[in-house]
Design an enzyme around this catalytic site. Structure first.
Site, PDB file in Angstrom:
ATOM      1  N   HIS A 187     119.127  20.180  -6.890  1.00  0.00           N
ATOM      2  CA  HIS A 187     117.863  20.915  -6.851  1.00  0.00           C
ATOM      3  C   HIS A 187     117.859  21.893  -5.658  1.00  0.00           C
ATOM      4  O   HIS A 187     117.529  23.066  -5.804  1.00  0.00           O
ATOM      5  CB  HIS A 187     116.691  19.926  -6.757  1.00  0.00           C
ATOM      6  CG  HIS A 187     115.372  20.569  -6.481  1.00  0.00           C
ATOM      7  ND1 HIS A 187     114.449  20.830  -7.466  1.00  0.00           N
ATOM      8  CD2 HIS A 187     114.825  21.022  -5.318  1.00  0.00           C
ATOM      9  CE1 HIS A 187     113.395  21.423  -6.923  1.00  0.00           C
ATOM     10  NE2 HIS A 187     113.590  21.534  -5.627  1.00  0.00           N
ATOM     11  N   GLU A 188     118.258  21.390  -4.487  1.00  0.00           N
ATOM     12  CA  GLU A 188     118.287  22.257  -3.295  1.00  0.00           C
ATOM     13  C   GLU A 188     119.283  23.406  -3.466  1.00  0.00           C
ATOM     14  O   GLU A 188     119.001  24.541  -3.095  1.00  0.00           O
ATOM     15  CB  GLU A 188     118.654  21.447  -2.041  1.00  0.00           C
ATOM     16  CG  GLU A 188     117.613  20.408  -1.632  1.00  0.00           C
ATOM     17  CD  GLU A 188     116.241  21.019  -1.385  1.00  0.00           C
ATOM     18  OE1 GLU A 188     116.162  22.116  -0.795  1.00  0.00           O
ATOM     19  OE2 GLU A 188     115.246  20.411  -1.811  1.00  0.00           O
ATOM     20  N   HIS A 219     117.894  26.246  -5.438  1.00  0.00           N
ATOM     21  CA  HIS A 219     117.110  27.232  -4.673  1.00  0.00           C
ATOM     22  C   HIS A 219     118.019  28.307  -4.086  1.00  0.00           C
ATOM     23  O   HIS A 219     117.665  29.473  -4.052  1.00  0.00           O
ATOM     24  CB  HIS A 219     116.365  26.542  -3.516  1.00  0.00           C
ATOM     25  CG  HIS A 219     115.139  25.810  -3.958  1.00  0.00           C
ATOM     26  ND1 HIS A 219     114.166  26.406  -4.733  1.00  0.00           N
ATOM     27  CD2 HIS A 219     114.710  24.550  -3.719  1.00  0.00           C
ATOM     28  CE1 HIS A 219     113.196  25.530  -4.942  1.00  0.00           C
ATOM     29  NE2 HIS A 219     113.509  24.392  -4.348  1.00  0.00           N
ATOM     30  N   GLU A 232     110.222  25.964  -7.941  1.00  0.00           N
ATOM     31  CA  GLU A 232     110.513  24.536  -8.036  1.00  0.00           C
ATOM     32  C   GLU A 232     110.947  24.150  -9.455  1.00  0.00           C
ATOM     33  O   GLU A 232     111.901  23.398  -9.649  1.00  0.00           O
ATOM     34  CB  GLU A 232     109.307  23.685  -7.613  1.00  0.00           C
ATOM     35  CG  GLU A 232     108.957  23.777  -6.140  1.00  0.00           C
ATOM     36  CD  GLU A 232     110.133  23.493  -5.229  1.00  0.00           C
ATOM     37  OE1 GLU A 232     110.961  22.634  -5.560  1.00  0.00           O
ATOM     38  OE2 GLU A 232     110.217  24.151  -4.180  1.00  0.00           O
ATOM     39  N   ASP A 245     114.541  22.663 -10.548  1.00  0.00           N
ATOM     40  CA  ASP A 245     114.647  21.428 -11.335  1.00  0.00           C
ATOM     41  C   ASP A 245     115.528  21.661 -12.567  1.00  0.00           C
ATOM     42  O   ASP A 245     116.381  20.833 -12.895  1.00  0.00           O
ATOM     43  CB  ASP A 245     113.255  20.963 -11.801  1.00  0.00           C
ATOM     44  CG  ASP A 245     112.498  20.224 -10.692  1.00  0.00           C
ATOM     45  OD1 ASP A 245     113.110  19.921  -9.655  1.00  0.00           O
ATOM     46  OD2 ASP A 245     111.298  19.953 -10.881  1.00  0.00           O
TER      47      ASP A 245
HETATM   48 ZN    ZN Z   1     112.482  22.554  -4.209  1.00  0.00          ZN
END
Ligand code: ZN
Length: 420
Positions: free
Chosen positions: A280-281, A284, A362, A366
């Site tokens: 997930h990170e 980004h 976000e 995901d």
């Molecule tokens: Zn996040």
């Protein structure tokens, strides 16, 4: 005349902001309490009722405390401005110092920062040692708390004073376009901080040790090469010395980029869940969210500095906020303080816009994680994190739209199940 209009506008926006924030907080408290008696159906098998009720109580306690700090901060704001606090501070400094030069300006901002910091301190103390402690989250000693506050102040002065000196010199000497040069300096400084923060400043507060769990390392390096991400920096941070809350983050850019896991997170999640959180990170980063956020921040700060360039030459901007501008001497430091105090009042109602774009990111991160790892692993990691952090599963939708940088758990998990 303009100054009275500006005072009225300022008070009007302040009251509007207060009203909206009260209304959102009371909605939030009512919504959370109304759902306190049962775990939402989609989490019924994963989260025990006791944990759900702890999250509700923690959320209500924090929201109530938020209302108290909001009231105090608003009173302090009015005290500094319309009730003459800044005017008094400026007069006192002018009596002690010989004239309104650079020393006066730096002292004005310094004194303002120290007074504001001292007002905040008891609230920070209460938050940490009463509120967080009551729910078992505080791991900090009182010594560490005060050492942190002192260190933060000293580092703020060491970095802030030279930067302020440059800004004030530009305001004084660089002519009509000073705000543009100041923007170049601030932007350069922000980029420098992206490198200095993780490598120099954060280590003053926490210990960062290279991740030494070989099988976890191999798993993470496998993920990074699948995703196409190069970083040699995998670190574990001793977050447990301050708080039981867990987290993972990604910081820096170029050669300085590093991935940081809180020790509390590693202790709680299974390796495949850690992999999903990391994916997930990395999402980004790979989807350029971080670069986009920085670009938006630069554009907004340019617009605000241009606005300040206009305001600092308007007498009504000072008198409207309770300050008589100096006729002989510089008002630049005062302009910086007033601008910083007044701006949030006029921009608060725009905050859902930034929450909206952050929530979109976000969801995208995901989806990225679901593509490169198992969506179910991210779901089970999120459930554990929500439970451990006592984050409510049933926030008021409007409150959430205004404040939350992350979408509510049920929406995130719903989408992840849908990708499966
Ligand atoms: Zn996040």
């Amino acid at each position: 005349m303009y100054s009275l209009t500006f005072s009225v506008l300022f008070v009007g926006f302040l009251l509007l902001t207060l009203l909206v924030r009260f209304w959102l907080s009371s909605r939030h408290i009512r919504h959370v309490l109304a759902h306190r008696s049962a775990v939402p159906a989609e989490f019924a098998e994963k989260i025990p009722l006791a944990a759900h009720q702890k999250a509700a109580d923690y959320t209500v306690a924090r929201t109530k405390f938020g209302i108290l700090t909001l009231l105090v901060n608003s009173a302090v704001l009015v005290g500094f401005t319309l009730l003459g606090g800044l005017q008094l501070l400026s007069s006192l400094l002018l009596q002690w110092l010989d004239g309104p030069g650079m020393v006066y300006q730096l002292c004005l901002i310094g004194a303002f920062a120290v007074i504001s910091g001292l007002i905040d301190l008891p609230f920070d103390y209460y938050r940490q040692f009463v509120l967080e402690a009551r729910f078992g989250f505080n791991k900090m000693t009182r010594g560490l708390f005060f050492a942190d506050a002192l260190k933060t102040g000293l580092i703020g002065a060491a970095i802030g004073l030279p930067l302020l000196w440059v800004t004030l010199t530009l305001m004084d000497k660089a002519g009509k376009l000073w705000w543009f040069y100041a923007w170049l300096v601030w932007s350069g400084f922000q980029l420098l901080m992206l490198v200095l923060y993780p490598t120099v400043i954060a280590p003053l507060f926490n210990k960062f040790t290279p991740l030494d769990d070989d099988s976890l390392r191999a798993r993470i390096e496998g993920l990074m090469s699948r995703v196409g991400f190069a970083s040699k920096g995998l670190f574990v941070m001793d977050g447990s010395k301050r708080s039981a809350h867990g987290n993972a983050y990604f910081s820096g850019f170029g050669a300085a980029k590093r991935i940081v896991f809180f020790d509390t997170l590693l202790a709680r999640l299974a390796p495949h869940e850690i992999e999903a959180v990391l994916a997930h990170e990395l999402g980004h980063f790979k989807l350029k969210h971080i670069a986009k956020r920085i670009a938006v921040m630069f554009a907004i700060s340019l617009a605000f500095l241009a606005l300040l360039g206009y305001l600092k030459d308007q007498a009504w901007f000072y008198t409207g906020l309770g300050v008589n501008p100096l006729l002989f001497g510089s008002n630049d430091a005062m302009a910086l303080i007033l601008f910083m105090l007044a701006l949030p009042i006029f921009t608060f109602l725009l905050s859902p816009l930034s929450s909206l774009s952050s929530r979109k990111h976000e969801f995208e991160a995901d989806a990225f994680a679901a593509q490169y790892t198992n969506a179910q692993d991210l779901v089970s990691a999120l459930v554990k994190l929500y439970e451990d952090n006592a984050s409510t599963l049933t926030p008021d939708p409007l409150h959430s739209a205004f404040y939350d940088s992350h979408p509510p758990a049920s929406l995130r998990i719903g989408k992840l199940h849908a990708t499966h």
